[in-house]
Motif scaffolding. Structure first.
Motif, PDB file in Angstrom:
ATOM      1  N   LYS A   1      30.898  -4.315 -81.631  1.00  0.00           N
ATOM      2  CA  LYS A   1      31.695  -4.792 -80.497  1.00  0.00           C
ATOM      3  C   LYS A   1      32.304  -3.622 -79.731  1.00  0.00           C
ATOM      4  O   LYS A   1      32.330  -3.627 -78.493  1.00  0.00           O
ATOM      5  CB  LYS A   1      32.798  -5.745 -80.968  1.00  0.00           C
ATOM      6  N   LEU A   2      32.804  -2.633 -80.458  1.00  0.00           N
ATOM      7  CA  LEU A   2      33.391  -1.459 -79.813  1.00  0.00           C
ATOM      8  C   LEU A   2      32.362  -0.693 -78.994  1.00  0.00           C
ATOM      9  O   LEU A   2      32.639  -0.277 -77.859  1.00  0.00           O
ATOM     10  CB  LEU A   2      34.016  -0.532 -80.864  1.00  0.00           C
TER      11      LEU A   2
ATOM     12  N   ALA B   1      34.397   8.027 -66.053  1.00  0.00           N
ATOM     13  CA  ALA B   1      35.256   8.880 -66.879  1.00  0.00           C
ATOM     14  C   ALA B   1      36.671   8.333 -66.998  1.00  0.00           C
ATOM     15  O   ALA B   1      37.419   8.729 -67.885  1.00  0.00           O
ATOM     16  CB  ALA B   1      35.279  10.293 -66.293  1.00  0.00           C
ATOM     17  N   ALA B   2      37.037   7.396 -66.105  1.00  0.00           N
ATOM     18  CA  ALA B   2      38.378   6.811 -66.148  1.00  0.00           C
ATOM     19  C   ALA B   2      38.510   5.736 -67.228  1.00  0.00           C
ATOM     20  O   ALA B   2      39.616   5.225 -67.459  1.00  0.00           O
ATOM     21  CB  ALA B   2      38.729   6.221 -64.785  1.00  0.00           C
ATOM     22  N   ALA B   3      37.419   5.381 -67.900  1.00  0.00           N
ATOM     23  CA  ALA B   3      37.483   4.374 -68.965  1.00  0.00           C
ATOM     24  C   ALA B   3      38.448   4.845 -70.049  1.00  0.00           C
ATOM     25  O   ALA B   3      38.366   5.983 -70.502  1.00  0.00           O
ATOM     26  CB  ALA B   3      36.097   4.146 -69.559  1.00  0.00           C
TER      27      ALA B   3
ATOM     28  N   LEU C   1      29.914  -0.858 -71.587  1.00  0.00           N
ATOM     29  CA  LEU C   1      30.302  -1.572 -70.363  1.00  0.00           C
ATOM     30  C   LEU C   1      31.425  -0.855 -69.633  1.00  0.00           C
ATOM     31  O   LEU C   1      31.411  -0.734 -68.403  1.00  0.00           O
ATOM     32  CB  LEU C   1      30.733  -3.002 -70.708  1.00  0.00           C
ATOM     33  N   ALA C   2      32.407  -0.360 -70.377  1.00  0.00           N
ATOM     34  CA  ALA C   2      33.544   0.328 -69.756  1.00  0.00           C
ATOM     35  C   ALA C   2      33.117   1.624 -69.089  1.00  0.00           C
ATOM     36  O   ALA C   2      33.555   1.928 -67.975  1.00  0.00           O
ATOM     37  CB  ALA C   2      34.627   0.598 -70.805  1.00  0.00           C
ATOM     38  N   PHE C   3      32.259   2.391 -69.744  1.00  0.00           N
ATOM     39  CA  PHE C   3      31.794   3.641 -69.142  1.00  0.00           C
ATOM     40  C   PHE C   3      30.963   3.367 -67.890  1.00  0.00           C
ATOM     41  O   PHE C   3      31.029   4.110 -66.916  1.00  0.00           O
ATOM     42  CB  PHE C   3      31.015   4.481 -70.149  1.00  0.00           C
TER      43      PHE C   3
ATOM     44  N   VAL D   1      17.457  -0.547 -68.330  1.00  0.00           N
ATOM     45  CA  VAL D   1      17.609   0.913 -68.310  1.00  0.00           C
ATOM     46  C   VAL D   1      18.607   1.331 -67.230  1.00  0.00           C
ATOM     47  O   VAL D   1      19.390   2.260 -67.428  1.00  0.00           O
ATOM     48  CB  VAL D   1      16.246   1.617 -68.116  1.00  0.00           C
ATOM     49  N   LEU D   2      18.611   0.636 -66.092  1.00  0.00           N
ATOM     50  CA  LEU D   2      19.594   0.944 -65.051  1.00  0.00           C
ATOM     51  C   LEU D   2      21.017   0.762 -65.587  1.00  0.00           C
ATOM     52  O   LEU D   2      21.900   1.577 -65.299  1.00  0.00           O
ATOM     53  CB  LEU D   2      19.379   0.060 -63.822  1.00  0.00           C
ATOM     54  N   ASP D   3      21.249  -0.302 -66.364  1.00  0.00           N
ATOM     55  CA  ASP D   3      22.569  -0.512 -66.967  1.00  0.00           C
ATOM     56  C   ASP D   3      22.901   0.611 -67.948  1.00  0.00           C
ATOM     57  O   ASP D   3      24.022   1.128 -67.976  1.00  0.00           O
ATOM     58  CB  ASP D   3      22.619  -1.860 -67.700  1.00  0.00           C
ATOM     59  N   TYR D   4      21.927   0.982 -68.753  1.00  0.00           N
ATOM     60  CA  TYR D   4      22.080   2.063 -69.724  1.00  0.00           C
ATOM     61  C   TYR D   4      22.462   3.365 -69.026  1.00  0.00           C
ATOM     62  O   TYR D   4      23.363   4.086 -69.444  1.00  0.00           O
ATOM     63  CB  TYR D   4      20.765   2.199 -70.490  1.00  0.00           C
ATOM     64  N   LEU D   5      21.777   3.650 -67.935  1.00  0.00           N
ATOM     65  CA  LEU D   5      22.043   4.899 -67.224  1.00  0.00           C
ATOM     66  C   LEU D   5      23.381   4.879 -66.508  1.00  0.00           C
ATOM     67  O   LEU D   5      24.024   5.920 -66.363  1.00  0.00           O
ATOM     68  CB  LEU D   5      20.897   5.218 -66.268  1.00  0.00           C
TER      69      LEU D   5
END
Length: 196
Positions: free
Chosen positions: A19-20, A33-35, A26-28, A97-101
């Motif tokens: 979960k973390l 970098a503000a996550a 998702l946060a990144f 992959v777009l989400d991953y990147l």
């Protein structure tokens, strides 16, 4: 990821870690970098102490998130190939992959240092992603959907090129159109330029 002590990880601890790491990705992607670690813990539904117990530093969280997301992408091939024809499965995977990147870009500063310190990490990532593309490619060639003369490394490099020119979140629609163009190139007949 094994427990630092070498002890087996309890199922609930493993679930919290998953979960973390999903929340961190998702946060990144969303905040770059503000996550904040506090927000990541909240998004994961765990306390900040749970996050720090598993990942005492931001660098360790970034490292684990990067590895987790890479492994997750690599593991998506079989489920997608069971659900969809190979060409459609690859196209769905490319969007993932777009989400991953996007998450990777959000971790860029920390990730650069990690990749510099561990040269194997970058090559392992390329191997995992190339292996995933090869599974899709072989299945699509067998189904008659893809040109047989296009290699998995070329497909992956083309995908990387799309993300270089249209990798920002605001460019997502353009990136999806470029992926469609890439798919058109992969699925063209072997007789490139026939009729010229």
């Amino acid at each position: 990821m094994p427990d630092p002590s070498g002890r087996p990880v309890r199922a609930d601890a493993r679930a919290n870690e998953d979960k973390l790491l999903a929340a961190a990705a998702l946060a990144f992607a969303r905040d770059g970098a503000a996550a904040t670690l506090k927000q990541i813990a909240k998004d994961a539904g765990v306390g900040i102490a749970t996050l720090y117990r598993r990942f005492p530093t931001r660098e360790q969280l970034v490292d684990a998130t990067y590895r987790y997301e890479t492994a997750r992408l690599g593991a998506r091939t079989s489920p997608l190939l069971r659900e969809l024809p190979a060409d459609r499965a690859l196209r769905v995977w490319m969007s993932e992959v777009l989400d991953y990147l996007a998450a990777k870009h959000g971790m860029a500063d920390t990730l650069k240092a990690l990749l510099r310190d561990d040269e194997r990490l970058g090559s392992q990532t390329r191997e995992q992603l190339t292996g995933a593309v090869e599974e899709f490619r072989l299945a699509a060639v067998a189904q008659g959907a893809f040109r047989a003369d296009v290699s998995a490394p070329d497909i992956l490099m083309s995908l990387a090129g799309v993300t270089l020119v249209a990798g920002a979140v605001a460019q997502r629609a353009q990136a999806e159109r470029l992926l469609d163009l890439l798919m058109d190139g992969i699925t063209r007949p072997d007789r490139w330029g026939a009729g010229d």
